[in-house]
Motif scaffolding. Structure first.
Motif, PDB file in Angstrom:
ATOM      1  N   UNK A  23       9.262 -10.652   4.100  1.00  0.00           N
ATOM      2  CA  UNK A  23       9.938 -11.231   5.258  1.00  0.00           C
ATOM      3  C   UNK A  23       9.274 -12.533   5.677  1.00  0.00           C
ATOM      4  N   UNK A  24       7.965 -12.632   5.528  1.00  0.00           N
ATOM      5  CA  UNK A  24       7.279 -13.888   5.857  1.00  0.00           C
ATOM      6  C   UNK A  24       7.607 -14.974   4.849  1.00  0.00           C
ATOM      7  N   UNK A  25       7.770 -14.583   3.575  1.00  0.00           N
ATOM      8  CA  UNK A  25       8.066 -15.567   2.539  1.00  0.00           C
ATOM      9  C   UNK A  25       9.431 -16.209   2.764  1.00  0.00           C
ATOM     10  N   UNK A  26      10.337 -15.533   3.437  1.00  0.00           N
ATOM     11  CA  UNK A  26      11.666 -16.076   3.675  1.00  0.00           C
ATOM     12  C   UNK A  26      11.687 -17.032   4.864  1.00  0.00           C
ATOM     13  N   UNK A  27      10.580 -17.182   5.563  1.00  0.00           N
ATOM     14  CA  UNK A  27      10.497 -18.097   6.709  1.00  0.00           C
ATOM     15  C   UNK A  27       9.940 -19.449   6.246  1.00  0.00           C
ATOM     16  N   UNK A  28      10.555 -20.519   6.723  1.00  0.00           N
ATOM     17  CA  UNK A  28      10.108 -21.865   6.391  1.00  0.00           C
ATOM     18  C   UNK A  28       9.822 -22.587   7.701  1.00  0.00           C
ATOM     19  N   UNK A  29       8.658 -23.190   7.770  1.00  0.00           N
ATOM     20  CA  UNK A  29       8.297 -23.919   8.987  1.00  0.00           C
ATOM     21  C   UNK A  29       8.994 -25.267   8.979  1.00  0.00           C
ATOM     22  N   UNK A  34       8.357 -24.137  15.087  1.00  0.00           N
ATOM     23  CA  UNK A  34       9.668 -23.613  14.692  1.00  0.00           C
ATOM     24  C   UNK A  34       9.706 -23.209  13.236  1.00  0.00           C
ATOM     25  N   UNK A  35      10.358 -22.076  12.975  1.00  0.00           N
ATOM     26  CA  UNK A  35      10.608 -21.641  11.608  1.00  0.00           C
ATOM     27  C   UNK A  35      12.069 -21.233  11.495  1.00  0.00           C
ATOM     28  N   UNK A  36      12.578 -21.267  10.278  1.00  0.00           N
ATOM     29  CA  UNK A  36      13.925 -20.791   9.993  1.00  0.00           C
ATOM     30  C   UNK A  36      13.858 -19.895   8.768  1.00  0.00           C
ATOM     31  N   UNK A  37      14.827 -19.020   8.642  1.00  0.00           N
ATOM     32  CA  UNK A  37      14.914 -18.164   7.464  1.00  0.00           C
ATOM     33  C   UNK A  37      15.439 -18.998   6.308  1.00  0.00           C
ATOM     34  N   UNK A  38      14.806 -18.894   5.188  1.00  0.00           N
ATOM     35  CA  UNK A  38      15.206 -19.651   3.994  1.00  0.00           C
ATOM     36  C   UNK A  38      16.283 -18.869   3.243  1.00  0.00           C
ATOM     37  N   UNK A  39      17.472 -18.869   3.818  1.00  0.00           N
ATOM     38  CA  UNK A  39      18.609 -18.157   3.235  1.00  0.00           C
ATOM     39  C   UNK A  39      19.810 -19.094   3.188  1.00  0.00           C
TER      40      UNK A  39
END
Length: 141
Positions: A23-29, A34-39
């Motif tokens: 779940x952390x790997x899918x987050x991009x700063x 601020x972070x967003x989900x890398x989807x």
């Protein structure tokens, strides 16, 4: 005896650790805080769901011209006329109504269905990125 309990909980701990790390790997700063989900977005997963607003220029004279312009934007094409509904060419050769010269905002699927009108069903082949229109049967007007 505490050793046996630790061994039994080890698989659960490993699974939870993996899920947390994933779940952390899918987050991009994207900023300092601020972070967003890398989807991919819905429109990236299903390009026919891409929202569009379009105004056709004067060179677009027929429904077929308008369909071609929209399909070009999303990388789809019309299916081969030999495999299509024999009446499809009649639809595509109709003059583009003035009320359809500007469409949107709506998704590509809705735009194509609007251009075709209620007498036609949009048919999609996402694996080959093809679309066609089939004439609706038993329309009650």
């Amino acid at each position: 005896m505490p050793n046996v309990a630790n061994r039994r909980s080890l698989p659960a701990i490993l699974v939870l650790t993996f899920l947390f790390a994933h779940s952390l790997a899918a987050e991009v700063q994207i900023g300092r805080y601020s972070t967003v989900r890398a989807l991919p977005t819905d429109a990236q997963r299903d390009v026919m769901a891409t929202p569009i607003s379009i105004r056709f220029d004067a060179t677009v004279r027929t429904v077929g011209d308008a369909v071609a312009v929209i399909l070009e934007e999303v990388g789809y094409t019309l299916s081969d006329p030999a495999t299509a509904d024999p009446q499809r060419q009649r639809l595509l050769s109709h003059a583009l109504p003035k009320s359809h010269r500007q469409l949107g905002p709506l998704n590509v699927r809705a735009a194509l269905s609007t251009l075709a009108g209620p007498g036609w069903q949009l048919v999609e082949d996402p694996s080959d990125r093809l679309v066609t229109f089939e004439q609706c049967k038993n329309l009650a007007y």
